[in-house]
Design an enzyme around this catalytic site. Structure first.
Site, short mmCIF file in Angstrom:
data_model
loop_
_atom_site.label_atom_id
_atom_site.label_comp_id
_atom_site.label_asym_id
_atom_site.label_seq_id
_atom_site.Cartn_x
_atom_site.Cartn_y
_atom_site.Cartn_z
N ASP A 48 0.87 -1.17 0.00
CA ASP A 48 0.00 0.00 0.00
C ASP A 48 0.91 1.22 0.00
O ASP A 48 1.50 1.57 1.02
CB ASP A 48 -0.89 -0.01 1.25
CG ASP A 48 -1.68 1.29 1.42
OD1 ASP A 48 -1.76 2.09 0.46
OD2 ASP A 48 -2.22 1.52 2.53
N LYS A 62 2.43 11.23 -3.62
CA LYS A 62 1.32 10.52 -4.27
C LYS A 62 0.27 11.50 -4.79
O LYS A 62 -0.44 11.20 -5.74
CB LYS A 62 0.70 9.54 -3.28
CG LYS A 62 -0.40 8.66 -3.87
CD LYS A 62 -0.88 7.66 -2.84
CE LYS A 62 -2.05 6.84 -3.32
NZ LYS A 62 -2.48 5.85 -2.32
N ASP A 119 -13.08 4.33 1.89
CA ASP A 119 -11.63 4.42 2.08
C ASP A 119 -11.24 5.89 2.14
O ASP A 119 -11.11 6.56 1.11
CB ASP A 119 -10.92 3.71 0.93
CG ASP A 119 -9.40 3.76 1.05
OD1 ASP A 119 -8.91 4.25 2.08
OD2 ASP A 119 -8.73 3.32 0.10
#
Length: 548
Positions: free
Chosen positions: A11, A73, A205
């Protein structure tokens, strides 16, 4: 003796990252050398030959404030433009966001007094390399393969860039899978009403940088998953909440001391102060998820001035209320996207993933949207995605994912030639079978004696082409001169299980054919650059001080 899978699950998170491996019977979340199961997604370059990652980078940020990178990210696979510049201003990053020369966003830091441009892929590769080494020390042999997760609402460019980051880190990326899908695997939701043939799950999420909502169907008594719909907000996460707290306490600091830290001249001293404040705000957010009141106390935050202030959970919820209201929008859109639409009452269980899902007000909002439904929190939300990725790497489970956004091409608008239509070829939420998905559509030429056709590709559901995300283009040349509409052009779109797109165009009755793996037209890295960065990464791994 455990027989560990040769492919690990990773992850790669916005704020923290995690690695796990399957041993044939269960998944092991692998602790780093400080004993933590998650690692800060930080990279620091103390000098031209060193790279630190994780906690070591976070610590180094107190000394090398202009040489640290985090939240990469948020930039990976993104074009340089207004959206990323707004992020940079709002989140008060210590680095500059620049154009890396091909239209892609890159990061400029200062190393040994000189500017250094680092691509988001390169920064991500630093984190992946560290996790690779953590896994190797646990398993006892080299790790060369990985399944890496991405937000479900990542576009094609972001997925390609994540794959490139894996390659730079020396990993063969076996698969890119969606984070909510991985989380659903991790929760192992096979229990419940055994009489039900099928069960509808909503995976919520809410991580550091993004919010993903995915609706999944699981067959009764099995671990076979089918994604029904997905939606999300790629600019809403825990770091946005942190940024709101930072702005608030900058105001408090100015009121208490008369010092305008926000308006101070850019310097290492200011960057260090903002970093210290950001970390304190991130901790305050965690504290107020467990307690009804907490405080921030930072001695000599800037100069000789100290910040000391309290905040209640009620004040916290009021401060971020507008951000939290935004979580409803992707949830409702996902329900609408299910074929035939779905009502909240059709959801059997809500799975909470990501650190931001711990915020009580978030759970309260979801509880009101799904009354009498369980909000499942049985696995650590910070580890669930890596666990699911490791399970996927084991090939012990069957999963059908979907295309998150519609894919289409530009077509002529004869009423307004300046506003081309977007004609959808692959609708949003189309299932991707095991061998990939391929769809072909046909189009007629739009002009008399047309000898060429531009195939422009987009991602999104808007009516007009320019209102969607432009993915790439190519040209079919040498068409025979015929009246308008007499030449048929076929456009085939293929999506593999990583969600990565290939497009082929051909003309009926001719040998004319052209195709594009969309990555080549989107400012992504060339093979030459990837090989160079692989070599640099290996050099850093040989000389860098490992993070804790």
């Amino acid at each position: 003796m455990a027989h560990y899978c040769d492919t690990v699950g990773i992850d790669l998170g916005t704020t923290r990252s995690c690695v796990a491996v399957w041993d044939g019977t269960q998944v092991h979340v692998i602790a780093n050398e400080s004993g933590d199961n998650t690692t800060p997604s930080w990279v620091c370059f103390p000098d031209k030959k060193q790279r630190r990652v994780g906690k070591a980078a976070e610590r180094a940020g107190t000394k090398y404030a202009s040489s640290v990178i985090y939240h990469s990210k948020r930039l990976i696979g993104n074009k340089y433009g207004e959206a990323v510049l707004q992020d940079a201003a709002k989140l008060r990053w210590p680095f500059k966001v620049v154009d890396q020369g091909d239209g892609g966003a890159a990061i400029q830091i200062t190393v040994a007094g000189e500017p250094k441009v680092v691509s988001p892929e390169e920064a991500g590769a630093g984190v992946l390399s560290y996790l690779k080494k953590v896994a190797e020390e646990f398993i006892g042999r080299p790790v060369k393969k990985a399944v890496i997760t991405v937000p479900a609402y990542f576009n094609d460019s972001q997925r390609q860039a994540t794959r490139d980051a894996g390659r730079i880190a020396g990993l063969e990326v076996k698969r890119i899978i969606n984070e909510p899908t991985a989380a659903a695997l991790a929760f192992g939701v096979t229990e419940g009403d055994a009489a039900k043939d099928k069960k509808n799950l909503l995976v919520f999420d809410f991580g550091g940088g993004t919010l993903d909502v995915t609706i999944m169907e699981i067959e009764g008594g099995s671990m076979n998953f089918k994604v029904r719909a997905t939606d999300g907000d790629t600019r809403l996460g825990g770091e946005d909440i942190d940024a709101r707290l930072v702005e608030h306490f900058l105001g408090v600091f100015k009121t208490q001391t008369g010092v305008d830290l926000a308006g101070a001249k850019e310097s290492d001293k200011k960057k260090k102060a903002l970093n210290k404040l950001r970390q304190a705000c991130a901790q305050l957010k965690v504290d107020l998820s467990r307690m009804t009141e907490s405080d921030v106390c930072l001695d000599e935050l800037f100069g000789d001035e100290t910040l000391e202030a309290k905040m209640t959970r009620e004040e916290f919820e009021g401060l971020i209320g507008d951000l939290l209201q935004r979580i409803k929008i992707p949830v409702l859109r996902a329900l609408e996207k299910v074929h035939g639409s779905m009502k909240p009452g059709d959801i059997d269980q809500v799975l909470l993933v990501g650190g931001s899902s711990r915020i009580p007000k978030v759970q309260s909002i979801l509880g009101s949207m799904f009354p009498e439904r369980e909000l499942a929190r049985r696995i650590n939300p910070d580890e669930a995605i890596a666990i699911g990725a490791a399970m996927d790497a084991s090939h012990a489970y069957r999963m059908v994912d979907v295309v998150p956004r519609a894919l289409g091409v530009a077509t002529a608008n004869h009423e307004d030639p300046n506003k081309q239509f977007a004609t959808i070829i692959i609708p949003a939420c189309s299932p991707i079978p095991e061998g990939g998905l391929s769809v072909t559509s046909s189009f007629g030429t739009s002009r008399d004696e047309q000898t060429g056709a531009d195939i422009e590709i987009c991602e999104g559901e808007e009516r007009f082409f320019d209102d969607n995300t432009h993915l790439g283009e190519f040209e079919l040349l040498g068409l025979p001169k015929r009246p308008r509409g007499e030449i048929t052009i076929y456009v085939s779109m293929g999506i593999d299980q990583d969600g990565i797109l290939t497009v082929t165009g051909s003309a009926e009755g001719t040998d004319i054919k052209q195709d594009i793996s969309v990555r080549a037209n989107k400012g992504r890295m060339s093979e030459e650059v990837i090989v160079r960065l692989q070599r640099e990464n290996e050099e850093y791994e040989m000389t860098a001080t490992k993070g804790e």
